[in-house]
Design an enzyme around this catalytic site. Sequence first.
Site, PDB file in Angstrom:
ATOM      1  N   CYS A   1      16.506 -67.911 -15.720  1.00  0.00           N
ATOM      2  CA  CYS A   1      16.297 -67.223 -16.900  1.00  0.00           C
ATOM      3  C   CYS A   1      17.670 -67.529 -17.670  1.00  0.00           C
ATOM      4  CB  CYS A   1      16.155 -65.650 -16.531  1.00  0.00           C
ATOM      5  SG  CYS A   1      15.372 -64.851 -17.987  1.00  0.00           S
TER       6      CYS A   1
ATOM      7  N   HIS B   1      11.397 -65.704 -13.079  1.00  0.00           N
ATOM      8  CA  HIS B   1      11.837 -64.806 -11.954  1.00  0.00           C
ATOM      9  C   HIS B   1      10.933 -64.752 -10.814  1.00  0.00           C
ATOM     10  CE1 HIS B   1      15.179 -63.423 -14.020  1.00  0.00           C
ATOM     11  NE2 HIS B   1      14.314 -63.076 -15.228  1.00  0.00           N
TER      12      HIS B   1
END
Length: 490
Positions: free
Chosen positions: A338, A435
């Site tokens: 991310c 994630h």
Amino acid sequence: MTGRALMLQGTGSDVGKSVLTAGLCRAFVRRGLTVRPFKPQNMSNNAAVADDAEGGGGEIGRAQWLQALACGVAPSVHMNPVLLKPNSDTGSQVVLRGRALEVAEARQYWSTRGSLLAPVIESFEHLKAQADIVVVEGAGSAAEANLRHGDIANMGFAVPTRTPVVLVGDINRGGVIAALVGTQAVLDSADREMVAGFIVNLFRGDPRLFDDGLAMIAERTGWRSFGVVPFLPQIKALPAEDAVVLEQGRAGEDGRIVVAVPMFSRIANFDDLDPLRADPAFDVRFCPPGTPLPGDAALVVLPGTKSTLSDLRFLKAQGWDVDIRAHVRRGGRVLGLCGGYQMLGTWVRDPDGIEGPAGEEAGLGLLDVETVIEPAKTVRNAVCRSALLDAEATGYEIHAGCTTGPGLARAFLERAGETIGILSSDGLVVGTYLHGMLGDDAFRARYLQFAGLSGTPGLVFAEQVETALDALAIALEAHLDVDALLEAAR
């Protein structure tokens, strides 16, 4: 169905409320009850995705995601209607029922938060209609009398909803008698009436040695004791919500594969590393500011962050950029998740100040992409595919920003034809918006094999978490008066 409710509040932060809430949720489920968790207001950059937000996926605290797992139900934005995600020392993004509402400075938020009580209570009533019992978790300390006006997280929620409160004190940090008695002393009479009793948490040794302490607390406060919970090793297998646990450190062990993780100032979703921390083959080292990344690391992981631009500058200020480039020159692997993925590119730009002060900063240049932070936020659960690994990965996305550039042609992960993870030209660096992919056991094994690393064969991370929740519930049944806790709920 109109369920009862019971609320755990603390004498301070990090006294174990989140874990006890998860454990009680699982204990009540094991007794055949329909249970829901609830936290009116949470402050955390560790977020999860719930699919029932208006318009699609919404954000809640990871602790409520774990508590939903303990209840055996899907996570819901109603379980954590207000989530504060700090992006500076004085400001946070305010998320209401899964959707980003605004970025507010602390003084502004504390003066207006009372307006959020109505939607908080609406979400609470929504869950009560689904459950035999709702286990509510407070935030921080119930004793912060100076912040009582406009409170929606502790007594400001308990009093209008008439939810009984159990106070949790942590004996491991010392001063638990003073903490509990002192909390009683600063609460006003209406707040004190909501307290049904107390729990002493994290006791080391024989709990019977604290019998006199329990009697003293009960005598001074008039509150009953629901029990003493010893230090439980099984909680180590559960995801932690607060980064404070990372600051406690851990000594390395010879012969293990070293994974280095720089601790950003706004580190987010660091539980992405939990599957590696749970694997005895790995020594995952979270490196605090002021310390170099270990030279013997086989893998460097750049985790998520709530403020990519400021943490990119923070990374450089620590000299970690030099460490990372040297690591790659030695043939070491890098994984960016991310915000960490965004930092690995050539530029990070935040022209509108979405995550902090507006500006731009050159990235590490290890991936041929650049990112512009934009107001629109991607929040969704995702199933992706890696053609390179011939494997699927399940996880979730929570990010602001659009990433573009030639590097997207070297796809590492794709979702419905969209590239959300890429590979460097030399094959050493991977960056992705996904994630949770390391929690997918089959995909983790394929990725580690690709990276030349060897995890423990047959490790099933999800089973470890489920086993830990059951063990936690059994331990709470043994050390707490769970019958009395159920009787106290209303």
